[in-house]
Design a protein around this motif. Structure first.
Motif, PDB file in Angstrom:
ATOM      1  N   TYR A 156       0.864  -1.178   0.000  1.00 32.17           N
ATOM      2  CA  TYR A 156       0.000   0.000   0.000  1.00 32.17           C
ATOM      3  C   TYR A 156       0.901   1.228   0.000  1.00 32.17           C
ATOM      4  O   TYR A 156       1.773   1.364   0.859  1.00 32.17           O
ATOM      5  N   VAL A 157       0.686   2.122  -0.963  1.00 33.18           N
ATOM      6  CA  VAL A 157       1.565   3.277  -1.123  1.00 33.18           C
ATOM      7  C   VAL A 157       0.728   4.556  -1.128  1.00 33.18           C
ATOM      8  O   VAL A 157      -0.225   4.681  -1.907  1.00 33.18           O
ATOM      9  N   VAL A 158       1.096   5.483  -0.242  1.00 32.69           N
ATOM     10  CA  VAL A 158       0.500   6.817  -0.244  1.00 32.69           C
ATOM     11  C   VAL A 158       1.495   7.756  -0.912  1.00 32.69           C
ATOM     12  O   VAL A 158       2.658   7.847  -0.497  1.00 32.69           O
ATOM     13  N   LEU A 159       1.050   8.445  -1.959  1.00 35.94           N
ATOM     14  CA  LEU A 159       1.940   9.302  -2.736  1.00 35.94           C
ATOM     15  C   LEU A 159       1.945  10.730  -2.200  1.00 35.94           C
ATOM     16  O   LEU A 159       1.011  11.171  -1.519  1.00 35.94           O
ATOM     17  N   LYS A 160       3.008  11.433  -2.507  1.00 43.77           N
ATOM     18  CA  LYS A 160       3.094  12.844  -2.148  1.00 43.77           C
ATOM     19  C   LYS A 160       2.099  13.649  -2.988  1.00 43.77           C
ATOM     20  O   LYS A 160       1.692  13.230  -4.081  1.00 43.77           O
ATOM     21  N   ASP A 161       1.719  14.814  -2.455  1.00 46.16           N
ATOM     22  CA  ASP A 161       0.623  15.577  -3.059  1.00 46.16           C
ATOM     23  C   ASP A 161       0.882  15.970  -4.507  1.00 46.16           C
ATOM     24  O   ASP A 161      -0.055  16.055  -5.317  1.00 46.16           O
ATOM     25  N   HIS A 162       2.123  16.195  -4.862  1.00 40.64           N
ATOM     26  CA  HIS A 162       2.418  16.687  -6.213  1.00 40.64           C
ATOM     27  C   HIS A 162       2.382  15.589  -7.276  1.00 40.64           C
ATOM     28  O   HIS A 162       2.459  15.874  -8.465  1.00 40.64           O
ATOM     29  N   VAL A 163       2.273  14.349  -6.874  1.00 43.83           N
ATOM     30  CA  VAL A 163       2.350  13.235  -7.821  1.00 43.83           C
ATOM     31  C   VAL A 163       0.988  13.028  -8.487  1.00 43.83           C
ATOM     32  O   VAL A 163      -0.029  12.856  -7.808  1.00 43.83           O
ATOM     33  N   ASP A 164       0.984  13.058  -9.796  1.00 46.80           N
ATOM     34  CA  ASP A 164      -0.255  12.943 -10.579  1.00 46.80           C
ATOM     35  C   ASP A 164      -0.401  11.520 -11.116  1.00 46.80           C
ATOM     36  O   ASP A 164       0.405  11.074 -11.929  1.00 46.80           O
ATOM     37  N   ILE A 165      -1.419  10.810 -10.675  1.00 42.59           N
ATOM     38  CA  ILE A 165      -1.724   9.480 -11.226  1.00 42.59           C
ATOM     39  C   ILE A 165      -3.187   9.437 -11.657  1.00 42.59           C
ATOM     40  O   ILE A 165      -3.878   8.445 -11.493  1.00 42.59           O
ATOM     41  N   SER A 166      -3.633  10.541 -12.222  1.00 46.16           N
ATOM     42  CA  SER A 166      -5.040  10.649 -12.599  1.00 46.16           C
ATOM     43  C   SER A 166      -5.400   9.752 -13.780  1.00 46.16           C
ATOM     44  O   SER A 166      -6.571   9.428 -13.977  1.00 46.16           O
ATOM     45  N   GLU A 167      -4.402   9.361 -14.568  1.00 49.83           N
ATOM     46  CA  GLU A 167      -4.647   8.507 -15.722  1.00 49.83           C
ATOM     47  C   GLU A 167      -4.054   7.125 -15.494  1.00 49.83           C
ATOM     48  O   GLU A 167      -3.029   6.984 -14.818  1.00 49.83           O
ATOM     49  N   GLN A 168      -4.679   6.110 -16.089  1.00 46.38           N
ATOM     50  CA  GLN A 168      -4.206   4.736 -15.912  1.00 46.38           C
ATOM     51  C   GLN A 168      -2.771   4.577 -16.389  1.00 46.38           C
ATOM     52  O   GLN A 168      -1.966   3.867 -15.763  1.00 46.38           O
ATOM     53  N   LYS A 169      -2.409   5.233 -17.484  1.00 48.28           N
ATOM     54  CA  LYS A 169      -1.046   5.128 -18.006  1.00 48.28           C
ATOM     55  C   LYS A 169      -0.034   5.624 -16.985  1.00 48.28           C
ATOM     56  O   LYS A 169       1.025   5.019 -16.780  1.00 48.28           O
ATOM     57  N   LYS A 170      -0.361   6.729 -16.306  1.00 49.18           N
ATOM     58  CA  LYS A 170       0.548   7.287 -15.307  1.00 49.18           C
ATOM     59  C   LYS A 170       0.663   6.354 -14.102  1.00 49.18           C
ATOM     60  O   LYS A 170       1.731   6.190 -13.523  1.00 49.18           O
ATOM     61  N   ARG A 171      -0.458   5.737 -13.723  1.00 50.00           N
ATOM     62  CA  ARG A 171      -0.428   4.790 -12.612  1.00 50.00           C
ATOM     63  C   ARG A 171       0.457   3.596 -12.956  1.00 50.00           C
ATOM     64  O   ARG A 171       1.253   3.123 -12.138  1.00 50.00           O
ATOM     65  N   ASP A 172       0.302   3.092 -14.176  1.00 49.19           N
ATOM     66  CA  ASP A 172       1.106   1.942 -14.603  1.00 49.19           C
ATOM     67  C   ASP A 172       2.585   2.290 -14.641  1.00 49.19           C
ATOM     68  O   ASP A 172       3.436   1.488 -14.228  1.00 49.19           O
ATOM     69  N   GLU A 173       2.893   3.484 -15.156  1.00 56.46           N
ATOM     70  CA  GLU A 173       4.301   3.896 -15.255  1.00 56.46           C
ATOM     71  C   GLU A 173       4.922   4.046 -13.873  1.00 56.46           C
ATOM     72  O   GLU A 173       6.062   3.622 -13.641  1.00 56.46           O
ATOM     73  N   LEU A 174       4.176   4.645 -12.935  1.00 58.87           N
ATOM     74  CA  LEU A 174       4.721   4.821 -11.595  1.00 58.87           C
ATOM     75  C   LEU A 174       4.844   3.477 -10.878  1.00 58.87           C
ATOM     76  O   LEU A 174       5.826   3.231 -10.165  1.00 58.87           O
ATOM     77  N   SER A 175       3.854   2.611 -11.066  1.00 57.09           N
ATOM     78  CA  SER A 175       3.937   1.281 -10.458  1.00 57.09           C
ATOM     79  C   SER A 175       5.180   0.545 -10.944  1.00 57.09           C
ATOM     80  O   SER A 175       5.918  -0.051 -10.142  1.00 57.09           O
TER      81      SER A 175
END
Length: 626
Positions: A577-596
């Motif tokens: 379980y990961v809580v991200l910092k406020d500035h991190v944008d994962i609003s799109e699935q592609k961004k979530r996948d890339e960060l994961s």
């Protein structure tokens, strides 16, 4: 034998020690029981201490090599070495040849200033030079600290700093299937980056040139291709293993350092419930006796058998059941550098047929992996007719895998020894003895000689005098042990207080294994997994705190929590379980996948591939008005 070992433990271990080992000075007797064992398991009565044969002098390398050569067995094969590829180098080394190599390297270490009690780190692939280095340390009284070659540069650095290892033995590369593992590069990174400003000083890095790598200048990025491997070189620090061993002034005879029973033998790091790994210290006499006794009985080893343990020497299984246990018993073993699925999923079974292996010891993760690939890779091209004993280690084995192991690998005729033990225990704790105990698929069955287990209720309060709290009969709870066995680790290097609190500070008078268990109505013990903050991933113990610390070191992560999840192959998967910092944008699935993906790569870099998360779950902080 078991009844005698628990009713008359001093008599039992005296008899074992007196008959089977070489002692320079045998200063133990039944008239002085404390010369055999002196201990305290109860913090309320004073500091924890366990001392076996503390005033006697011996040397484990002498017992593993010289003794056999002197008894006329010098030409017996100690190891068949099987390279990574079927076309790779294969070799055989006898006890006499191994002794010469160990003596030479012991003299090399002495020439470099290594003395009794000094620590020597090893970060290597599964090659003969690693075994030689380990035994050479034992011969001269140095303490070896083997770090698993799959750990990252940062994980290696933390272990170097904690152990104060003055010499590091490594390799240019390890090779696993069609991939190179850049070990020398990781050592350079550990020393030059992660160890800076810590007070740690490395005097020498000894490099085995496994891949015949070329040296390139510091301003050139090394190539990691199998066809043209390259490394950087530090003239004042680095030296090639072969250059040292080919020095004509280095003798093939090396004087043995006779050590006391409680002198340190090796340190091995295991993950704990805090971020810092624990450097468990094992001492000489008790470990020597216990690891060889367990090897002899659990694997039913007989002269002229061929034994194979598939574990990496970077883990306790490799220490106890690749090196020390087999060699002390004069066994012939197989050592394999590669992986079980390269270049074919039949590789393990081909090796078993090639060397006519009688005892095979591996992890449930591997069994489940090969089971999923299919029976045809086992049955086509191998008979495995030589097998007599099949062993399981590292985690509980599920009944389905147990039965496949027995019926398919063992052709329905091999005894299965499902062994429960730990880095801390040095050798098997709960295990069947083949031919003596009727097994149940999935159960580790009964305790080994001298091991006195207890099942304590999960509701037990800390610091409880628990003798009256032990559960009887069919029950489930915490697995504890109430009497010392010779192989138990004596302390955590540099932190005895942590050792006491971790293993003895929970319930007075008991060593707490950190594992849960169930005992059935027949008295069989079934391990149910960790009860502390440690994951068991493919038989490798990983601390949740160490993983969480690595996550929050990433620039995008504010908080992290790591828990185990069921995994068909690995036993435990890693769910984060990961809580991200406020500035991190994962609003799109592609961004979530890339960060994961980026976070998984980060953990691989910070700790090692074995710690790669299976799932990353992006959680969110709840605001006060949410």
């Amino acid at each position: 034998m078991y009844r005698e070992s628990v009713e008359k433990p001093y008599d039992f271990w005296y008899k074992v020690a007196n008959e089977n080992y070489h002692w320079k000075e045998k200063n133990f007797s039944l008239e002085e029981p404390k010369s055999i064992l002196d201990y305290n398991f109860d913090l309320s009565k004073g500091p924890i201490h366990i001392e076996w044969f503390k005033n006697s002098l011996t040397n484990i390398c002498y017992n593993a090599l010289d003794r056999h050569v002197e008894n006329g067995n010098g030409d017996r094969v100690a190891f068949y070495y099987e390279g990574n590829d079927i076309n790779d180098n294969h070799s055989t080394i006898t006890y006499k040849e191994l002794l010469k190599q160990v003596c030479k390297f012991g003299n090399v270490l002495r020439k470099l200033g290594v003395k009794k009690g000094d620590r020597v780190a090893m970060y290597m692939p599964m090659v003969m030079e690693l075994i030689i280095a380990v035994l050479a340390c034992a011969r001269i009284g140095a303490i070896h600290s083997v770090v698993f070659g799959g750990f990252s540069a940062e994980a290696l650095a933390s272990r170097l700093i904690d152990s104060h290892s003055k010499i590091i033995v490594t390799s240019d590369y390890g090779i696993r299937g069609d991939k190179l593992i850049a070990l020398k590069q990781a050592v350079d990174e550990a020393i030059d980056h992660h160890c800076q400003d810590t007070g740690f000083t490395c005097e020498k890095v000894i490099v085995v040139n496994r891949m015949n790598s070329k040296i390139v200048s510091m301003d050139t990025k090394p190539s990691h291709s199998i066809s043209s491997p390259q490394i950087h070189w530090y003239e004042k620090r680095d030296v090639f293993y072969n250059d040292l061993m080919n020095d004509e002034t280095i003798s093939e005879e090396c004087q043995v350092e006779w050590v006391k029973g409680e002198d340190g033998l090796f340190m091995l790091y295991t993950s704990g419930s805090t971020g810092k790994p624990k450097g468990l210290l094992h001492t000489t006499a008790g470990y020597m006796i216990y690891t060889s006794t367990t090897f002899k009985y659990v694997f039913d080893y007989h002269e002229n058998d061929v034994y194979w343990c598939g574990a990496d020497i970077g883990w306790i299984t490799g220490h106890s059941y690749v090196i020390y246990g087999p060699l002390i018993c004069g066994a012939t073993s197989v050592i394999f550098e590669g992986i079980p699925t390269y270049p074919t999923p039949s590789r393990y079974w081909q090796i078993i047929d090639k060397y006519k292996v009688n005892q095979f010891y591996t992890a449930p993760t591997l069994i489940r992996t090969l089971m999923k690939i299919g029976d045809e890779h086992v049955k086509n091209g191998s008979t495995r007719d030589s097998l007599r004993i099949l062993g399981s280690v590292g985690e509980p084995i599920n009944p389905e895998a147990w039965l496949w192991y027995h019926n398919v690998i063992g052709n329905g005729k091999c005894a299965i020894v499902d062994t429960f033990w730990q880095t801390e225990s040095g050798g098997h704790l709960i295990t069947p003895i083949p031919g003596c105990i009727t097994t149940k698929p999935g159960s580790a069955t009964f305790p080994f000689f001298g091991v006195q287990p207890a099942v304590l209720p999960p509701t037990i309060e800390p610091q409880t005098p628990a003798a009256s709290e032990e559960l009887e009969g069919d029950c489930e709870g915490y697995l504890a042990i109430k009497f010392p066995w010779p192989g138990i680790a004596r302390t955590i290097f540099g932190d005895h207080d942590r050792y006491e609190k971790t293993y003895f500070g929970i319930v007075n008078g008991y060593y707490m294994t950190g594992d849960g268990c169930r005992r059935d109505s027949d008295g069989y013990i079934w391990l149910t997994g960790r009860v502390d903050d440690v994951l068991n991933v493919s038989g490798h113990r990983l601390g949740t705190a160490e993983l969480e610390s690595a996550f929050v070191a990433h620039s995008s992560v504010a908080e992290a929590a790591v828990v185990p999840c069921p995994h068909d192959i690995k036993g435990h998967g890693i769910y984060c379980y990961v809580v991200l910092k406020d500035h991190v944008d994962i609003s799109e699935q592609k961004k979530r996948d890339e960060l994961s993906h980026a976070l998984k790569q980060w953990i691989r870099h910070e700790i090692g591939p074995v710690a790669t998360p299976d799932f990353i779950h992006f959680a969110f902080k709840f605001e006060k008005d949410c």
